[in-house]
Write a protein that holds these residues in place. Structure first.
Motif, PDB file in Angstrom:
ATOM      1  N   PHE A  20       0.893  -1.265  -0.086  1.00 62.16           N
ATOM      2  CA  PHE A  20       0.117  -0.072   0.034  1.00 62.16           C
ATOM      3  C   PHE A  20       0.850   1.341   0.080  1.00 62.16           C
ATOM      4  CE2 PHE A  20      -2.122   3.474   2.101  1.00 62.16           C
ATOM      5  CZ  PHE A  20      -3.290   3.455   1.458  1.00 62.16           C
ATOM      6  N   GLY A  21       1.948   1.095   0.662  1.00 57.54           N
ATOM      7  CA  GLY A  21       2.919   2.246   0.528  1.00 57.54           C
ATOM      8  C   GLY A  21       3.440   2.883  -0.418  1.00 57.54           C
ATOM      9  N   VAL A  22       3.798   1.624  -1.205  1.00 56.64           N
ATOM     10  CA  VAL A  22       4.535   2.008  -2.540  1.00 56.64           C
ATOM     11  C   VAL A  22       3.647   2.485  -3.443  1.00 56.64           C
ATOM     12  CG1 VAL A  22       5.721   0.906  -4.523  1.00 56.64           C
ATOM     13  CG2 VAL A  22       6.272   0.406  -1.987  1.00 56.64           C
ATOM     14  N   VAL A  23       2.553   1.859  -3.672  1.00 58.63           N
ATOM     15  CA  VAL A  23       1.425   2.116  -4.383  1.00 58.63           C
ATOM     16  C   VAL A  23       0.768   3.548  -4.242  1.00 58.63           C
ATOM     17  CG1 VAL A  23      -1.014   1.561  -5.431  1.00 58.63           C
ATOM     18  CG2 VAL A  23       0.646  -0.184  -5.293  1.00 58.63           C
ATOM     19  N   SER A  24       0.520   3.704  -3.034  1.00 58.99           N
ATOM     20  CA  SER A  24       0.046   5.034  -2.715  1.00 58.99           C
ATOM     21  C   SER A  24       0.882   6.343  -3.024  1.00 58.99           C
ATOM     22  CB  SER A  24      -0.614   5.162  -1.364  1.00 58.99           C
ATOM     23  OG  SER A  24       0.592   4.614  -0.354  1.00 58.99           O
ATOM     24  N   LEU A  25       2.254   5.851  -2.623  1.00 63.37           N
ATOM     25  CA  LEU A  25       3.308   7.088  -2.838  1.00 63.37           C
ATOM     26  C   LEU A  25       3.271   7.401  -4.432  1.00 63.37           C
ATOM     27  CD1 LEU A  25       5.693   8.183  -1.201  1.00 63.37           C
ATOM     28  CD2 LEU A  25       7.158   6.435  -2.509  1.00 63.37           C
ATOM     29  N   VAL A  26       3.164   6.608  -5.380  1.00 68.70           N
ATOM     30  CA  VAL A  26       2.986   7.031  -6.745  1.00 68.70           C
ATOM     31  C   VAL A  26       1.694   7.832  -6.811  1.00 68.70           C
ATOM     32  CG1 VAL A  26       2.817   6.393  -9.158  1.00 68.70           C
ATOM     33  CG2 VAL A  26       4.280   4.983  -7.557  1.00 68.70           C
ATOM     34  N   MET A  50       3.106  21.215   2.464  1.00 68.19           N
ATOM     35  CA  MET A  50       3.664  20.702   3.729  1.00 68.19           C
ATOM     36  C   MET A  50       2.367  20.235   4.550  1.00 68.19           C
ATOM     37  SD  MET A  50       6.724  23.378   5.106  1.00 68.19           S
ATOM     38  CE  MET A  50       7.948  23.692   4.291  1.00 68.19           C
ATOM     39  N   TYR A  51       1.393  20.989   4.382  1.00 71.19           N
ATOM     40  CA  TYR A  51      -0.016  20.523   4.988  1.00 71.19           C
ATOM     41  C   TYR A  51      -0.352  19.072   4.432  1.00 71.19           C
ATOM     42  CZ  TYR A  51      -4.382  20.461   7.307  1.00 71.19           C
ATOM     43  OH  TYR A  51      -5.504  20.131   8.137  1.00 71.19           O
ATOM     44  N   TYR A  52      -0.267  19.285   3.118  1.00 71.20           N
ATOM     45  CA  TYR A  52      -0.805  17.756   2.214  1.00 71.20           C
ATOM     46  C   TYR A  52       0.157  16.642   2.506  1.00 71.20           C
ATOM     47  CZ  TYR A  52      -1.359  15.101  -1.742  1.00 71.20           C
ATOM     48  OH  TYR A  52      -1.690  13.875  -2.510  1.00 71.20           O
ATOM     49  N   THR A  53       1.564  17.139   2.750  1.00 71.08           N
ATOM     50  CA  THR A  53       2.507  16.060   3.315  1.00 71.08           C
ATOM     51  C   THR A  53       2.146  15.482   4.783  1.00 71.08           C
ATOM     52  OG1 THR A  53       4.496  17.041   2.115  1.00 71.08           O
ATOM     53  CG2 THR A  53       4.903  15.381   3.612  1.00 71.08           C
ATOM     54  N   SER A  54       1.754  16.422   5.637  1.00 74.05           N
ATOM     55  CA  SER A  54       1.215  15.737   6.847  1.00 74.05           C
ATOM     56  C   SER A  54       0.081  14.761   6.887  1.00 74.05           C
ATOM     57  CB  SER A  54       0.865  16.883   7.818  1.00 74.05           C
ATOM     58  OG  SER A  54       2.017  17.741   7.974  1.00 74.05           O
ATOM     59  N   LEU A  55      -0.871  15.340   6.056  1.00 80.34           N
ATOM     60  CA  LEU A  55      -1.843  14.413   5.668  1.00 80.34           C
ATOM     61  C   LEU A  55      -1.548  13.261   5.127  1.00 80.34           C
ATOM     62  CD1 LEU A  55      -4.594  17.139   4.071  1.00 80.34           C
ATOM     63  CD2 LEU A  55      -4.552  15.946   6.467  1.00 80.34           C
ATOM     64  N   TRP A  56      -0.696  13.355   4.102  1.00 83.03           N
ATOM     65  CA  TRP A  56      -0.089  12.015   3.421  1.00 83.03           C
ATOM     66  C   TRP A  56       0.560  10.944   4.482  1.00 83.03           C
ATOM     67  CZ3 TRP A  56       3.163  13.039  -1.442  1.00 83.03           C
ATOM     68  CH2 TRP A  56       3.370  11.779  -2.189  1.00 83.03           C
ATOM     69  N   ALA A  57       1.345  11.572   5.438  1.00 84.55           N
ATOM     70  CA  ALA A  57       2.004  10.543   6.403  1.00 84.55           C
ATOM     71  C   ALA A  57       0.923  10.207   7.448  1.00 84.55           C
ATOM     72  CB  ALA A  57       3.151  11.785   7.197  1.00 84.55           C
ATOM     73  N   MET A  58      -0.032  10.955   7.839  1.00 84.18           N
ATOM     74  CA  MET A  58      -0.931  10.435   8.536  1.00 84.18           C
ATOM     75  C   MET A  58      -1.751   9.124   8.094  1.00 84.18           C
ATOM     76  SD  MET A  58      -1.046  12.049  11.465  1.00 84.18           S
ATOM     77  CE  MET A  58      -2.600  11.714  12.194  1.00 84.18           C
ATOM     78  N   LEU A  59      -2.031   9.168   6.977  1.00 83.29           N
ATOM     79  CA  LEU A  59      -2.658   8.064   6.214  1.00 83.29           C
ATOM     80  C   LEU A  59      -1.758   6.773   6.353  1.00 83.29           C
ATOM     81  CD1 LEU A  59      -4.781   6.700   4.213  1.00 83.29           C
ATOM     82  CD2 LEU A  59      -3.198   7.432   2.426  1.00 83.29           C
ATOM     83  N   TYR A  60      -0.581   6.896   6.296  1.00 79.61           N
ATOM     84  CA  TYR A  60       0.430   5.860   6.667  1.00 79.61           C
ATOM     85  C   TYR A  60       0.442   5.376   7.996  1.00 79.61           C
ATOM     86  CZ  TYR A  60       2.504   6.673   1.792  1.00 79.61           C
ATOM     87  OH  TYR A  60       2.648   6.856   0.572  1.00 79.61           O
ATOM     88  N   LEU A  61       0.146   6.370   8.980  1.00 80.45           N
ATOM     89  CA  LEU A  61       0.265   6.245  10.238  1.00 80.45           C
ATOM     90  C   LEU A  61      -1.130   5.336  10.637  1.00 80.45           C
ATOM     91  CD1 LEU A  61       2.058   6.556  12.697  1.00 80.45           C
ATOM     92  CD2 LEU A  61       0.932   8.900  12.972  1.00 80.45           C
ATOM     93  N   LYS A  62      -2.111   5.572   9.834  1.00 87.41           N
ATOM     94  CA  LYS A  62      -3.473   4.993  10.395  1.00 87.41           C
ATOM     95  C   LYS A  62      -3.448   3.354  10.109  1.00 87.41           C
ATOM     96  CE  LYS A  62      -5.913   8.470  11.792  1.00 87.41           C
ATOM     97  NZ  LYS A  62      -6.765   8.584  13.121  1.00 87.41           N
ATOM     98  N   ILE A  63      -2.688   3.075   9.118  1.00 91.17           N
ATOM     99  CA  ILE A  63      -2.905   1.677   8.704  1.00 91.17           C
ATOM    100  C   ILE A  63      -1.989   0.743   9.181  1.00 91.17           C
ATOM    101  CG2 ILE A  63      -3.502   2.137   6.095  1.00 91.17           C
ATOM    102  CD1 ILE A  63      -0.545   1.580   5.409  1.00 91.17           C
ATOM    103  N   LEU A  64      -0.770   1.542   9.993  1.00 89.77           N
ATOM    104  CA  LEU A  64       0.186   0.570  10.997  1.00 89.77           C
ATOM    105  C   LEU A  64      -0.736   0.204  12.197  1.00 89.77           C
ATOM    106  CD1 LEU A  64       3.197   3.163  11.517  1.00 89.77           C
ATOM    107  CD2 LEU A  64       2.843   1.124   9.949  1.00 89.77           C
ATOM    108  N   PRO A  65      -0.557  -1.118  12.431  1.00 87.10           N
ATOM    109  CA  PRO A  65      -1.232  -1.626  13.392  1.00 87.10           C
ATOM    110  C   PRO A  65      -0.962  -1.415  15.074  1.00 87.10           C
ATOM    111  CG  PRO A  65       0.399  -3.194  12.801  1.00 87.10           C
ATOM    112  CD  PRO A  65       0.648  -2.002  11.936  1.00 87.10           C
TER     113      PRO A  65
END
Length: 253
Positions: A20-26, A50-65
């Motif tokens: 998911f990380g690789v695909v969503s990165l693209v 920068m705000y968009y990047t924070s939202l982007w990072a938060m998406l990845y954080l949400k999928i971590l268990p």
């Protein structure tokens, strides 16, 4: 059989997260780049991206268990703040967690990250600063860029340890962040992280389950409140501060 089943679930979870990380990165880079083009004429500080990047990072954080991510003192990192933010470094997940503060800071990162496809492009377009750890001759150029950003009231983000901890304890601090703060008469904002080292350990790419990740922003220390203006001594002062706060957080848990 039960042990094998747990191991298989962990393997599948890890594989899914990285896929998911690789695909969503693209996929997510496309709107990032469009936003950069549209906002460039009126947003020279790249705050939109920068705000968009924070939202982007938060998406990845949400999928971590991870059951819970707790942010304390978020308000202490203000926009247009001439400061050097420093944090202990346990894991790759630290970067995602630090974005949970929704900051507008400039990262100083090793040059290898800038060479990664898409990730490096995002870092370049956000105005982050590259560091070649193996070539001291490039350090003056890095310090010059840091000074330019601080002069424009940006907050610089650095990991004084320089690399991730192997055991989730705080390693030796390097001088760089403290030299930059002293030379530019900038404040220092210490940040304490815990729990990320268990989520994604330094050795390997496995993603583990965790109960809690915490990021705590400590009080800003203005330049005129520094206990010393010697980088070698100042780094020990802040290392002790972060270590004590980390121990206090763990004792509370």
């Amino acid at each position: 059989l039960k042990t094998k089943g747990v191991a298989m679930r962990k393997l599948l979870t890890t594989a899914w997260i990285w896929f998911f990380g690789v695909v969503s990165l693209v996929v997510l880079f496309i709107p990032f780049f469009v936003l950069w083009i549209i906002s460039w004429p009126f947003d020279q500080r790249h705050r939109c991206n920068m705000y968009y990047t924070s939202l982007w990072a938060m998406l990845y954080l949400k999928i971590l268990p991870i059951k819970r991510v707790e942010v304390i003192g978020k308000h202490k990192l203000k926009p247009c703040m001439k400061a050097v933010a420093i944090s202990n470094h346990q894991s790759m997940a630290d970067i995602l967690v630090l974005f949970a503060v929704f900051p507008y800071y400039i990262w100083v990162s090793k040059k290898e990250n800038f060479q990664a496809p898409i990730l490096g492009w995002v870092m370049y377009l956000n105005g982050y600063i590259s560091l070649d750890r193996n070539d001291p001759k490039t350090f003056p150029k890095m310090y010059k860029k840091i000074s330019e950003k601080l002069a424009k009231n940006f907050t610089i983000m650095m990991f004084p340890e320089g690399t991730r901890s192997k055991n989730c304890e705080i390693g030796r601090f390097k001088d760089g962040a403290f030299r930059a703060a002293i030379e530019n008469k900038a404040s220092i904002v210490p940040i304490v992280l815990d729990g990320t080292g268990n989520a994604i350990p330094k050795e390997g790419i496995a993603v583990n389950k965790g109960d809690r990740i915490i990021v705590k922003v400590l009080d800003e220390v203005p330049y005129d409140k520094f206990p010393t203006y010697n980088p070698a001594e100042l780094k020990e002062y802040f290392r002790d501060m972060i270590a004590k706060e980390l121990a206090a957080l763990r004792s509370e848990n």
